[in-house]
Scaffold this active site. Structure first.
Site, PDB file in Angstrom:
ATOM      1  N   GLU A 193     -20.837  34.728  15.041  1.00 54.20           N
ATOM      2  CA  GLU A 193     -20.778  34.229  16.407  1.00 54.20           C
ATOM      3  C   GLU A 193     -20.029  32.916  16.394  1.00 54.20           C
ATOM      4  O   GLU A 193     -20.341  32.016  15.594  1.00 54.20           O
ATOM      5  CB  GLU A 193     -22.170  34.023  16.998  1.00 54.20           C
ATOM      6  CG  GLU A 193     -22.125  33.470  18.424  1.00 54.20           C
ATOM      7  CD  GLU A 193     -23.507  33.178  19.005  1.00 54.20           C
ATOM      8  OE1 GLU A 193     -23.558  32.728  20.170  1.00 54.20           O
ATOM      9  OE2 GLU A 193     -24.512  33.384  18.303  1.00 54.20           O
ATOM     10  N   GLU A 250     -32.113  36.127  17.541  1.00 59.36           N
ATOM     11  CA  GLU A 250     -31.494  34.837  17.213  1.00 59.36           C
ATOM     12  C   GLU A 250     -32.573  33.772  17.052  1.00 59.36           C
ATOM     13  O   GLU A 250     -33.700  33.912  17.541  1.00 59.36           O
ATOM     14  CB  GLU A 250     -30.505  34.425  18.296  1.00 59.36           C
ATOM     15  CG  GLU A 250     -31.079  34.270  19.675  1.00 59.36           C
ATOM     16  CD  GLU A 250     -30.031  33.846  20.705  1.00 59.36           C
ATOM     17  OE1 GLU A 250     -28.901  33.549  20.284  1.00 59.36           O
ATOM     18  OE2 GLU A 250     -30.359  33.806  21.892  1.00 59.36           O
ATOM     19  N   GLU A 288     -20.194  37.541  24.654  1.00 56.79           N
ATOM     20  CA  GLU A 288     -21.607  37.305  24.927  1.00 56.79           C
ATOM     21  C   GLU A 288     -21.748  36.582  26.264  1.00 56.79           C
ATOM     22  O   GLU A 288     -21.063  35.586  26.515  1.00 56.79           O
ATOM     23  CB  GLU A 288     -22.239  36.483  23.804  1.00 56.79           C
ATOM     24  CG  GLU A 288     -22.311  37.206  22.478  1.00 56.79           C
ATOM     25  CD  GLU A 288     -23.208  36.497  21.478  1.00 56.79           C
ATOM     26  OE1 GLU A 288     -23.759  35.426  21.832  1.00 56.79           O
ATOM     27  OE2 GLU A 288     -23.376  37.008  20.356  1.00 56.79           O
ATOM     28  N   ASP A 345     -26.914  37.759  26.051  1.00 58.38           N
ATOM     29  CA  ASP A 345     -27.473  36.658  25.266  1.00 58.38           C
ATOM     30  C   ASP A 345     -28.739  36.119  25.934  1.00 58.38           C
ATOM     31  O   ASP A 345     -28.933  36.248  27.147  1.00 58.38           O
ATOM     32  CB  ASP A 345     -26.421  35.557  25.141  1.00 58.38           C
ATOM     33  CG  ASP A 345     -26.723  34.613  23.995  1.00 58.38           C
ATOM     34  OD1 ASP A 345     -27.667  34.879  23.230  1.00 58.38           O
ATOM     35  OD2 ASP A 345     -25.993  33.610  23.858  1.00 58.38           O
ATOM     36  N   ASN A 384     -18.798  33.462  23.223  1.00 55.65           N
ATOM     37  CA  ASN A 384     -19.557  33.243  24.455  1.00 55.65           C
ATOM     38  C   ASN A 384     -18.608  33.043  25.640  1.00 55.65           C
ATOM     39  O   ASN A 384     -17.653  32.267  25.564  1.00 55.65           O
ATOM     40  CB  ASN A 384     -20.452  32.010  24.303  1.00 55.65           C
ATOM     41  CG  ASN A 384     -21.587  32.240  23.334  1.00 55.65           C
ATOM     42  OD1 ASN A 384     -22.598  32.832  23.674  1.00 55.65           O
ATOM     43  ND2 ASN A 384     -21.402  31.787  22.091  1.00 55.65           N
TER      44      ASN A 384
END
Length: 753
Positions: free
Chosen positions: A536, A714, A630, A659, A598
């Protein structure tokens, strides 16, 4: 009852072909009784076709059609009587009963045409009446000059009257034809056939009246015009477009060049005849032409007056249109109050005046709390009604001279000129809160809403309109943060906060331009194998003088402007370039690594997001299947169009991950409708030691798997948390236990046990 259009078209085409053939046979037939009988038969067939067409097509207004068909039938009846006298009795009386029938047909046909004119006219049209009168007088004057000698030579008064009656009938027919031709309405096939029919009748009758039997061929060629008139009327009535012939249309106001030239020539007819007599010695009757000249001049003056009135009316309409456009440009279409542009313009003008007078300018921003819930629960129509009601209430509360406007979807502004003290502005805000909270009745529903009000004022007269509105927005934000349903005043603390935010925005913009931002990567690890499956990408800012800034220090500020979109585009390009390097260096046979980036909700709902993703993939050579975007769960609530953009990204092969799942309002039941490939369970659920939280993680994982999604946990920081998410059925994990985010050249991963 539906009309068989194909059948109607076949009947119309068959009739027209048969009638044309009959006319052709008549034209080559030898003179005598058979030919005259054929003439009558063809005429009766044309009239019969007209009546049949009226019955079959069922026009909404049948009277004009019946009158035209009846007029043609009277004409054919006159032909029958004339043939009986000529071929059977071998006499040709003048006048005769046939003449009576012919003359009777004129007013019947004119009445039918006038009914068409009236039906096709949506409003009064005096100008067209004057135009047709001018043309009729001009043609009548020429006709009188041509037939005056014949009238004088006629023996009996009856013969003289008859010699005048036919031209008069032609004149009436011409005037009505001109009115129909110059009036409004569609020019369909049926209309053109009808006009051709009446024009052929007029031409044939004029030829017969002025030339008579002196024409070579015994009148055969203009008898063809009579037959054409009968046949064409039948064709006009049989064609399906005849149903729309009586539909009203707006009058054409424009005084066209062609019409002006035609009217000018018509007005000059009488003077031209007098000039012909003076210069060429051609005798014309004096007083009749002079009377016609006076009539034409009078009608021309009337027409000129009407043209002036039309020009004034057109100018008035243009002014009205301009006023309407100006009103629309400055007012909100839904509520009728000023729009954002008008509020800013008036605020700027008030600030200019304040700079001169030293008076204050106050601005109140009224933001309705959770107004989207009203639309979602009751429908947008109810929400619009509530908004209109509240706008009216605020307008009634405002003082004369103050301006109420709509500056956003659920935000209304009140510009207060010379408000007095800040306490008075705050008191006005409190009164607005009270009237907003009163119930709103929409139908039989009672709707309750609240509002947050931000109050600001300019005491120096040196602020601009946008800045003053931003101050009011900052005060509204504070009112919401304090619990909503209250009034907040813009003060020095908020001013410092706005200044700091503006400085931070400027620093972010400069940092993006100068390369101060970087990406750190956190591994995504497969729970079962312990292998790294991807990374990520997380943005970091090496801000000069501040050190490394985490996303919490700059993303919220970037979210309030388009900077977050620029940040997202930069992250996409940078992360995909790094992933392409990993892919190139990856040993053959090992699974390819994915990269997750993201994307903010503001960026996701832009029209260019899919194009930007495709461009970044093309530049780096990365396949779409190795990219995951995300988005936070709250985006689905704040941006209704987000689902469509997610589906578009999925269509090009990009993965979509939700997310922070578990922190928003998305229910597990909604997962089946989300165009997503993965869920990331929020760290707050992963780190919780409650049995209920762990059971919820297991339930989410099970539901996601049922809908074909993978699950990432996460924020895994301890071995117990790792064991818990593994037991819950999560597919992948992220967290400090495995690796902290780091630059691409410093990545290390702790093995999963």
């Amino acid at each position: 009852m539906e009309v068989d259009l194909a059948g109607v078209h076949r009947r119309w085409a068959g009739y027209l072909a048969g009638a044309t053939l009959s006319v052709a046979l008549w034209s080559v037939a030898p003179s005598g009784l058979p030919k005259d009988v054929m003439f009558v038969v063809v005429g009766l067939v044309g009239v019969a076709a007209a009546f049949v067409g009226i019955r079959l097509n069922k026009p909404p207004r049948r009277a004009p059609w019946y009158l035209l068909a009846a007029g043609q039938l009277i004409f054919v009846s006159g032909d029958v009587v004339y043939t009986w006298y000529l071929d059977l009795l071998h006499v040709e009386p003048y006048p005769s009963p046939a003449d009576a029938l012919y003359l009777l047909a004129y007013p019947v046909l004119a009445a039918g045409l006038l009914l068409f004119v009236r039906a096709r006219r949506a409003e009064r049209d005096l100008a067209t009446l004057v135009d047709s009168s001018i043309l009729a007088v001009a043609v009548g004057t020429v006709g009188w000059v041509l037939i005056s000698d014949a009238v004088a030579a006629a023996g009996t008064p009856a013969e003289q009257a008859l010699a005048l009656a036919y031209p008069a009938g032609d004149l009436v027919l011409l005037a009505t034809l001109v009115r129909l031709a110059s009036g409004p309405g569609a020019r369909s096939v049926s209309y053109r056939l009808l006009m051709a029919s009446m024009s052929a009748l007029f031409a044939a009758d004029v030829c017969f009246t002025f030339l008579g039997e002196e024409v070579a061929g015994g009148g055969t060629w203009f008898d063809l015009l009579f037959l054409a008139s009968y046949v064409l009327l039948g064709a006009a009535a049989l064609h399906p477009s005849m149903r729309g012939l009586c539909e009203p249309a707006a009058t054409e106001r424009r005084f066209s060049r062609r019409r002006m030239i035609g009217l000018s020539l018509a007005v000059l007819v009488a003077p031209a005849l007098e000039a012909l007599e003076l210069l060429g010695g051609v005798p014309v009757d004096g007083w009749q032409v002079k009377v016609a000249n006076l009539l034409l001049v009078g009608l021309a003056l009337i027409r000129l007056y009407l043209a002036v009135l039309e020009a004034r009316a057109e100018a008035g309409r243009r002014v009205q249109v301009q006023d309407d456009l100006a009103h629309q440009a400055a007012h909100d279409a839904l509520t009728g109050i000023a729009n954002r542009a008008a509020v800013l313009d008036e605020t700027a003008a008030a600030l200019d005046r304040a700079h001169t007078t030293g008076h204050d300018v106050g601005l109140l921003l009224v933001s309705l709390d959770h107004f989207r819930a009203v639309n979602d629960r009751y429908g947008r129509g109810t929400g619009d009604a509530v908004l209109r009601t509240i706008a009216r209430r605020i307008r009634r509360t405002a003082r004369p001279g103050d301006l109420v406007g709509r500056v956003g979807g659920d935000e209304l502004a009140l510009l207060v000129q010379q408000p007095g003290s800040p306490d008075e502005l705050a008191g006005l805000g409190a009164r607005i809160l009270e009237i907003v909270q009163l119930p709103v009745m929409v139908g039989d529903r009672e709707i309750h809403v609240t509002a947050s009000v931000g109050v600001t004022s300019s005491r120096r007269g040196d602020a601009d309109a946008e800045h003053l509105l931003q101050e009011a927005e900052a005060a509204v934000t504070q009112a919401r943060g304090e619990g909503r349903g209250r009034v907040a005043e813009f003060d020095e603390a908020l001013r410092c906060e706005m200044r700091d935010r503006a400085e931070l925005e400027s620093a972010i913009r400069d940092g993006l331009a100068t390369g101060e931002f970087m990406l750190h990567y956190q591994p995504v690890v497969d729970v079962a194998s312990g292998a790294v499956t991807g990374y990520e990408a997380l943005a970091r800012w090496e801000r000069p003088g501040h050190g490394l800034v985490s996303p919490a220090g700059f993303v919220p500020v970037a979210e309030q402007s388009s900077l977050v979109c620029e940040l997202g585009r930069w992250a996409l390009r940078t992360a995909l370039a790094q992933a392409a390097t990993w892919r190139l260096d990856r040993p053959a046979g090992e699974p390819e690594l994915t990269v997750a980036v993201n994307i903010s909700g503001r960026h996701l709902v832009t029209r260019t997001i899919v194009d930007e993703v495709e461009a970044a993939l093309a530049v780096t050579g990365m396949p779409a299947r190795l990219l995951t975007v995300e988005i936070t769960e709250t985006v689905l609530v704040d941006h209704p169009s987000a689902r469509a953009q997610m589906a578009a990204l999925r269509a090009i092969g990009v993965g979509v991950s939700i997310d922070d799942f578990g922190t928003g309002y998305t229910s597990i039941g909604q997962l089946q409708h989300l165009p997503a490939t993965a869920l990331k369970i929020d760290r707050s659920l992963v780190s919780s030691g409650d049995t209920g939280a762990r059971e919820l993680v297991a339930l989410v994982a099970q539901a996601a798997h049922a809908f074909g999604m993978s699950v990432v946990a996460e924020g895994v920081e301890t071995a117990d948390q790792l064991a818990a998410v593994r037991h819950a059925g999560c597919d992948h994990v992220q967290g400090y236990l495995l690796a902290r985010p780091a630059p691409a050249d410093q990545l290390t991963v702790v093995a999963v046990r």
